[in-house]
Design a protein around this motif. Structure first.
Motif, short mmCIF file in Angstrom:
data_model
loop_
_atom_site.label_atom_id
_atom_site.label_comp_id
_atom_site.label_asym_id
_atom_site.label_seq_id
_atom_site.Cartn_x
_atom_site.Cartn_y
_atom_site.Cartn_z
N VAL A 226 0.87 -1.17 0.00
CA VAL A 226 0.00 0.00 0.00
C VAL A 226 0.91 1.22 0.00
O VAL A 226 1.90 1.26 0.73
CB VAL A 226 -0.91 0.03 1.24
CG1 VAL A 226 -1.72 1.31 1.26
CG2 VAL A 226 -1.84 -1.16 1.25
N ALA A 227 0.58 2.19 -0.82
CA ALA A 227 1.37 3.42 -0.91
C ALA A 227 0.62 4.56 -0.25
O ALA A 227 -0.59 4.71 -0.43
CB ALA A 227 1.67 3.76 -2.37
N THR A 228 1.36 5.38 0.48
CA THR A 228 0.78 6.59 1.05
C THR A 228 0.49 7.58 -0.07
O THR A 228 0.83 7.36 -1.23
CB THR A 228 1.76 7.25 2.02
OG1 THR A 228 2.90 7.74 1.28
CG2 THR A 228 2.23 6.28 3.09
N ALA A 229 -0.13 8.69 0.29
CA ALA A 229 -0.19 9.83 -0.62
C ALA A 229 1.20 10.46 -0.66
O ALA A 229 2.15 9.95 -0.04
CB ALA A 229 -1.24 10.81 -0.13
N TYR A 230 1.35 11.57 -1.39
CA TYR A 230 2.64 12.26 -1.50
C TYR A 230 3.20 12.62 -0.12
O TYR A 230 2.48 13.10 0.76
CB TYR A 230 2.48 13.53 -2.33
CG TYR A 230 3.67 14.46 -2.27
CD1 TYR A 230 4.86 14.14 -2.94
CD2 TYR A 230 3.61 15.63 -1.52
CE1 TYR A 230 5.96 14.99 -2.86
CE2 TYR A 230 4.70 16.48 -1.45
CZ TYR A 230 5.87 16.16 -2.12
OH TYR A 230 6.96 16.99 -2.05
N VAL A 231 4.49 12.36 0.07
CA VAL A 231 5.18 12.71 1.31
C VAL A 231 6.42 13.52 0.95
O VAL A 231 7.28 13.03 0.22
CB VAL A 231 5.60 11.46 2.11
CG1 VAL A 231 6.35 11.87 3.39
CG2 VAL A 231 4.38 10.61 2.47
N PRO A 232 6.55 14.77 1.44
CA PRO A 232 7.74 15.58 1.13
C PRO A 232 8.98 15.02 1.80
O PRO A 232 8.90 14.35 2.84
CB PRO A 232 7.38 16.96 1.68
CG PRO A 232 6.34 16.71 2.72
CD PRO A 232 5.57 15.51 2.26
N LYS A 233 10.10 15.29 1.21
CA LYS A 233 11.37 14.73 1.70
C LYS A 233 11.68 15.16 3.12
O LYS A 233 12.23 14.38 3.91
CB LYS A 233 12.50 15.18 0.76
CG LYS A 233 13.82 14.48 1.03
CD LYS A 233 14.84 14.85 -0.03
CE LYS A 233 16.16 14.11 0.20
NZ LYS A 233 17.16 14.44 -0.85
N ASN A 234 11.31 16.39 3.46
CA ASN A 234 11.64 16.88 4.80
C ASN A 234 10.70 16.33 5.88
O ASN A 234 10.79 16.71 7.05
CB ASN A 234 11.64 18.41 4.84
CG ASN A 234 10.29 19.00 4.47
OD1 ASN A 234 9.33 18.28 4.25
ND2 ASN A 234 10.23 20.32 4.39
N ALA A 235 9.75 15.47 5.48
CA ALA A 235 8.82 14.89 6.46
C ALA A 235 9.14 13.43 6.72
O ALA A 235 8.28 12.67 7.15
CB ALA A 235 7.39 15.03 5.96
N MET A 236 10.38 13.01 6.45
CA MET A 236 10.77 11.63 6.72
C MET A 236 12.23 11.58 7.16
O MET A 236 13.00 12.50 6.92
CB MET A 236 10.55 10.76 5.48
CG MET A 236 11.32 11.20 4.24
SD MET A 236 10.97 10.16 2.78
CE MET A 236 9.39 10.79 2.26
N LYS A 237 12.57 10.48 7.81
CA LYS A 237 13.95 10.27 8.24
C LYS A 237 14.25 8.78 8.16
O LYS A 237 13.33 7.95 8.07
CB LYS A 237 14.17 10.77 9.66
CG LYS A 237 13.41 10.00 10.74
CD LYS A 237 13.69 10.55 12.12
CE LYS A 237 12.95 9.74 13.20
NZ LYS A 237 13.22 10.26 14.57
N PRO A 238 15.53 8.40 8.12
CA PRO A 238 15.87 6.96 8.06
C PRO A 238 15.23 6.19 9.20
O PRO A 238 15.20 6.64 10.34
CB PRO A 238 17.40 6.96 8.16
CG PRO A 238 17.80 8.29 7.63
CD PRO A 238 16.73 9.25 8.09
N TYR A 239 14.71 5.00 8.87
CA TYR A 239 14.05 4.18 9.88
C TYR A 239 15.07 3.27 10.54
O TYR A 239 15.86 2.59 9.87
CB TYR A 239 12.97 3.32 9.22
CG TYR A 239 12.31 2.31 10.15
CD1 TYR A 239 11.47 2.73 11.18
CD2 TYR A 239 12.57 0.94 10.01
CE1 TYR A 239 10.88 1.81 12.03
CE2 TYR A 239 11.98 0.03 10.86
CZ TYR A 239 11.14 0.46 11.85
OH TYR A 239 10.55 -0.46 12.71
N VAL A 240 15.05 3.26 11.85
CA VAL A 240 15.92 2.37 12.63
C VAL A 240 15.03 1.48 13.48
O VAL A 240 14.25 1.98 14.31
CB VAL A 240 16.87 3.18 13.55
CG1 VAL A 240 17.74 2.22 14.37
CG2 VAL A 240 17.75 4.11 12.71
N GLU A 241 15.10 0.17 13.24
CA GLU A 241 14.26 -0.77 13.99
C GLU A 241 14.74 -0.88 15.41
O GLU A 241 15.92 -1.04 15.68
CB GLU A 241 14.28 -2.14 13.33
CG GLU A 241 13.28 -3.11 13.91
CD GLU A 241 13.17 -4.38 13.10
OE1 GLU A 241 12.42 -5.27 13.53
OE2 GLU A 241 13.82 -4.47 12.05
#
Length: 242
Positions: A226-241
């Motif tokens: 499933v894909a989200t709607a558009y997400v700007p680059k500045n609204a995400m960060k690398p995921y660390v489990e």
């Protein structure tokens, strides 16, 4: 005909409205790598509700296409927890915009129960008598094999963390959340990220571009995403489990 519902969504959205072929051979009891003997047919009147409920897991069950709501009603009548992701869709009627819901994955039902409970559920004679077809059956994990039967696949089980992430995403009332399959993606999946703000905050998945927009993909199992709607680059960060 596909079922549509305006139920108050405990979950929203479904992934892909197709019917992937399930060619796995039956492995009678649930487990990712082991295959234990199936529970014998219930001859003593034991109901699903009385079967041990410890070690609950998320099982994926195949449903007759277009009968997802009937399947949900059947499972819940047995006292078991299940999840039907719904898709929010914009429609116009008499010039007015409305949001309706329809099953996101009309061929799949997610049941949270023990392996014994699911076995008993699928042995119910009413399942097999439904329109001369089986209403519910296991969906198999084609990426692994039973330890005691190397030619057979075990029932597919979704990890709690993956299911929680999927439910969180598909519970957002956004008609721009779209179902995709790996066949539809012509881009190499990018970095794994977590969304840090906005309505998709805390959703984690992989960055990709679909329809010219940067989105985050959540994969539940076996190429279904499933894909989200558009997400700007500045609204995400690398995921660390953790």
């Amino acid at each position: 005909m596909e079922e549509t519902t305006n139920l108050s969504p405990k979950a929203d959205a479904s992934l892909y409205n197709g019917q992937p072929t399930d060619t796995g051979s039956s492995c009678p009891s649930a487990g990712l790598t082991s295959c234990t003997p199936s529970i014998q047919e219930n001859k003593g009147g034991v109901s699903v509700e009385n079967v041990p409920s410890g070690n609950k897991q998320w099982f994926v069950l195949r449903v007759i296409y277009g009968r997802i709501i009937k399947a949900q009603t059947f499972v819940e009548a047995k006292g078991l927890e299940c999840y039907v992701p719904l898709r929010y869709k914009e429609v116009r009627k008499q010039g007015k915009k409305r949001i309706i819901t329809e099953p996101l994955l009309p061929s799949f039902l997610f049941v949270h129960a023990s392996a014994e409970q699911v076995d008993y559920l699928l042995q119910d004679k009413n399942i097999k008598a439904f329109e001369n077809r089986t209403l519910l059956r296991y969906y198999y994990d084609h990426t692994s094999h039973c330890e005691n039967a190397p030619t057979k696949n075990p029932p597919l089980i979704i990890a709690d963390t993956a299911m929680d992430n999927f439910i969180r995403l598909t519970s957002i009332h956004n008609p721009h959340i779209i179902p995709v399959t790996s066949d539809n993606i012509k881009y190499k999946l990018g970095d794994e990220v977590v969304i840090t703000e906005g309505e998709f905050k805390d959703i984690h998945g992989r960055v990709t571009r679909i329809a010219g927009q940067q989105r985050v993909l959540v994969e539940l199992f076996d190429g279904y995403l499933v894909a989200t709607a558009y997400v700007p680059k500045n609204a995400m960060k690398p995921y660390v489990e953790h």
